[in-house]
Design a protein around this motif. Structure first.
Motif, PDB file in Angstrom:
ATOM      1  N   ARG A  52      10.781  -5.293  -6.185  1.00  0.00           N
ATOM      2  CA  ARG A  52       9.547  -4.557  -6.462  1.00  0.00           C
ATOM      3  C   ARG A  52       8.756  -4.379  -5.169  1.00  0.00           C
ATOM      4  O   ARG A  52       8.748  -5.259  -4.307  1.00  0.00           O
ATOM      5  CB  ARG A  52       8.712  -5.323  -7.493  1.00  0.00           C
ATOM      6  N   PHE A  53       8.060  -3.238  -5.064  1.00  0.00           N
ATOM      7  CA  PHE A  53       7.363  -2.859  -3.838  1.00  0.00           C
ATOM      8  C   PHE A  53       5.926  -2.453  -4.160  1.00  0.00           C
ATOM      9  O   PHE A  53       5.638  -1.905  -5.220  1.00  0.00           O
ATOM     10  CB  PHE A  53       8.082  -1.692  -3.162  1.00  0.00           C
ATOM     11  N   ARG A  54       5.033  -2.680  -3.183  1.00  0.00           N
ATOM     12  CA  ARG A  54       3.643  -2.258  -3.389  1.00  0.00           C
ATOM     13  C   ARG A  54       2.929  -2.187  -2.047  1.00  0.00           C
ATOM     14  O   ARG A  54       3.178  -2.986  -1.148  1.00  0.00           O
ATOM     15  CB  ARG A  54       2.922  -3.237  -4.319  1.00  0.00           C
ATOM     16  N   MET A  55       2.023  -1.212  -1.936  1.00  0.00           N
ATOM     17  CA  MET A  55       1.146  -1.073  -0.777  1.00  0.00           C
ATOM     18  C   MET A  55      -0.290  -1.312  -1.264  1.00  0.00           C
ATOM     19  O   MET A  55      -0.958  -0.389  -1.719  1.00  0.00           O
ATOM     20  CB  MET A  55       1.289   0.325  -0.170  1.00  0.00           C
ATOM     21  N   PRO A  56      -0.794  -2.551  -1.183  1.00  0.00           N
ATOM     22  CA  PRO A  56      -2.075  -2.895  -1.815  1.00  0.00           C
ATOM     23  C   PRO A  56      -3.284  -2.854  -0.890  1.00  0.00           C
ATOM     24  O   PRO A  56      -4.351  -3.359  -1.246  1.00  0.00           O
ATOM     25  CB  PRO A  56      -1.814  -4.340  -2.251  1.00  0.00           C
ATOM     26  N   GLU A  57      -3.146  -2.268   0.297  1.00  0.00           N
ATOM     27  CA  GLU A  57      -4.183  -2.410   1.317  1.00  0.00           C
ATOM     28  C   GLU A  57      -5.569  -1.961   0.850  1.00  0.00           C
ATOM     29  O   GLU A  57      -6.573  -2.630   1.131  1.00  0.00           O
ATOM     30  CB  GLU A  57      -3.777  -1.640   2.587  1.00  0.00           C
ATOM     31  N   LEU A  58      -5.656  -0.817   0.168  1.00  0.00           N
ATOM     32  CA  LEU A  58      -6.975  -0.342  -0.269  1.00  0.00           C
ATOM     33  C   LEU A  58      -7.658  -1.334  -1.195  1.00  0.00           C
ATOM     34  O   LEU A  58      -8.865  -1.559  -1.105  1.00  0.00           O
ATOM     35  CB  LEU A  58      -6.840   1.018  -0.961  1.00  0.00           C
ATOM     36  N   ALA A  59      -6.873  -1.933  -2.088  1.00  0.00           N
ATOM     37  CA  ALA A  59      -7.442  -2.927  -3.006  1.00  0.00           C
ATOM     38  C   ALA A  59      -7.948  -4.158  -2.266  1.00  0.00           C
ATOM     39  O   ALA A  59      -8.840  -4.862  -2.751  1.00  0.00           O
ATOM     40  CB  ALA A  59      -6.395  -3.342  -4.039  1.00  0.00           C
ATOM     41  N   LEU A  60      -7.387  -4.411  -1.082  1.00  0.00           N
ATOM     42  CA  LEU A  60      -7.805  -5.559  -0.273  1.00  0.00           C
ATOM     43  C   LEU A  60      -8.939  -5.203   0.685  1.00  0.00           C
ATOM     44  O   LEU A  60      -9.403  -6.054   1.440  1.00  0.00           O
ATOM     45  CB  LEU A  60      -6.605  -6.094   0.519  1.00  0.00           C
ATOM     46  N   GLY A  61      -9.346  -3.941   0.679  1.00  0.00           N
ATOM     47  CA  GLY A  61     -10.510  -3.550   1.456  1.00  0.00           C
ATOM     48  C   GLY A  61     -10.245  -3.053   2.856  1.00  0.00           C
ATOM     49  O   GLY A  61     -11.158  -3.009   3.683  1.00  0.00           O
ATOM     50  N   HIS A  62      -9.003  -2.656   3.144  1.00  0.00           N
ATOM     51  CA  HIS A  62      -8.745  -2.088   4.467  1.00  0.00           C
ATOM     52  C   HIS A  62      -7.667  -1.016   4.361  1.00  0.00           C
ATOM     53  O   HIS A  62      -6.922  -0.961   3.382  1.00  0.00           O
ATOM     54  CB  HIS A  62      -8.347  -3.176   5.483  1.00  0.00           C
ATOM     55  N   PRO A  63      -7.568  -0.139   5.357  1.00  0.00           N
ATOM     56  CA  PRO A  63      -6.596   0.959   5.300  1.00  0.00           C
ATOM     57  C   PRO A  63      -5.178   0.444   5.562  1.00  0.00           C
ATOM     58  O   PRO A  63      -4.997  -0.661   6.071  1.00  0.00           O
ATOM     59  CB  PRO A  63      -7.055   1.887   6.429  1.00  0.00           C
ATOM     60  N   PRO A  64      -4.163   1.250   5.233  1.00  0.00           N
ATOM     61  CA  PRO A  64      -2.767   0.855   5.491  1.00  0.00           C
ATOM     62  C   PRO A  64      -2.434   1.040   6.968  1.00  0.00           C
ATOM     63  O   PRO A  64      -1.717   1.961   7.359  1.00  0.00           O
ATOM     64  CB  PRO A  64      -1.965   1.809   4.596  1.00  0.00           C
ATOM     65  N   ALA A  65      -2.989   0.146   7.802  1.00  0.00           N
ATOM     66  CA  ALA A  65      -2.866   0.289   9.255  1.00  0.00           C
ATOM     67  C   ALA A  65      -2.195  -0.949   9.836  1.00  0.00           C
ATOM     68  O   ALA A  65      -2.731  -1.598  10.732  1.00  0.00           O
ATOM     69  CB  ALA A  65      -4.247   0.490   9.873  1.00  0.00           C
ATOM     70  N   TRP A  66      -1.026  -1.283   9.304  1.00  0.00           N
ATOM     71  CA  TRP A  66      -0.290  -2.469   9.778  1.00  0.00           C
ATOM     72  C   TRP A  66       1.058  -2.022  10.334  1.00  0.00           C
ATOM     73  O   TRP A  66       1.924  -1.547   9.594  1.00  0.00           O
ATOM     74  CB  TRP A  66      -0.081  -3.457   8.640  1.00  0.00           C
ATOM     75  N   GLY A  67       1.233  -2.144  11.633  1.00  0.00           N
ATOM     76  CA  GLY A  67       2.533  -1.922  12.248  1.00  0.00           C
ATOM     77  C   GLY A  67       3.022  -0.490  12.272  1.00  0.00           C
ATOM     78  O   GLY A  67       4.193  -0.242  12.546  1.00  0.00           O
TER      79      GLY A  67
END
Length: 270
Positions: A150-165
């Motif tokens: 299973r896959f997920r991109m949860p960055e917005l829910a954690l309060g920051h943009p998807p700006a990792w790596g």
């Protein structure tokens, strides 16, 4: 691992790549297996793991006999993302976000190394791959996943943009803007079958068949000319880069730090 390719060589820890705390590394012929080895945290990615990954990937340049690097995770999950506890500690000790910036810069270097190292990189995914775990898998050349992964991109829910790596750029390149927009903005989970349709995975197999699937890829790869392999990887990366006007991922660490930084006390309440 990779029984068909042992070539009568006993798996061993390569010289200079032992004593790690976050990784377990062993070499089996032309294959270097790198396993995230913190199952108690779901293999959460912290600065130590990033440093060790950089050490391993940098060392591959000096080991021409290594043709394939296989990335996997110990325990129930491939990788549950960035270490939130480390993020919290960094923000508490350095509200300006310099520590977060340093982590983001390391993450980008690791992902770039996965994509550009001479060896073919393979992600062997089981359980969950979340956030940074998706990024680390996505920057590998080939990706196979268990049918219940299973896959997920949860960055917005954690309060920051998807700006990792540089993950967002890679997702847009590999998958396409429309589908990634939905997955990033909603943060919903998606399973292996959909991941294969989106090209997040190249193959889906039962978890018990993951090693066999990796071996099927490794067998022809190690027979190819090393020089041709290096050149082909460079060409693939160059053609992919040519579709972009600029490398916006250079800003990821800045964006990540800015999104979590707290204003100084003197600026609050104005």
């Amino acid at each position: 691992m990779l029984e068909k390719l042992k070539d009568r060589v006993t798996p061993r820890e390569p010289e200079g790549l032992d004593g790690f705390s976050a990784l377990r590394v062993h070499q089996d012929g032309a294959v270097l297996s790198v396993r995230f080895d913190r199952p108690e945290t779901g293999n959460a990615v912290d600065s130590v793991m990033l440093d060790e990954l950089l050490t391993v990937l940098d060392s591959v340049h000096g080991r021409p006999g290594i043709r394939v690097v296989v990335l996997s995770g110990a325990g129930e999950n491939f990788c549950l993302g960035g270490d939130r506890q480390e993020f919290g500690t960094e923000i508490a000790s350095d509200p300006a976000g310099d520590g977060i910036h340093a982590i983001g810069a390391k993450a980008r270097r690791v992902c770039e190394a996965l994509a550009t190292v001479d060896a073919v990189t393979i992600a062997r995914v089981h359980g969950q791959a979340i956030g940074a775990g998706v990024a680390l898998a996505l920057f590998c050349d080939l990706r196979v996943g268990a049918d219940d992964s299973r896959f997920r991109m949860p960055e917005l829910a954690l309060g920051h943009p998807p700006a990792w790596g540089g993950a967002l750029s890679r997702l847009l390149l590999e998958v396409g803007a429309a589908r990634i927009r939905e997955l990033v903005l909603t943060g919903r989970s998606f399973y292996a079958a959909e991941a294969e349709r989106l090209a997040v995975l190249h193959r889906v197999v039962p978890e018990t068949d993951l090693d066999a699937a990796v071996a099927e890829w490794v067998k022809p790869i190690v027979r190819r000319s090393p020089a041709a392999q290096r050149t082909t990887k460079a060409m693939l990366n160059a053609y992919a880069a040519s579709s972009r006007l600029a490398d916006i991922t250079l800003l990821d660490s800045e964006l990540l730090a800015a999104s979590v930084a707290r204003p100084p006390r003197s600026a609050r309440g104005r």
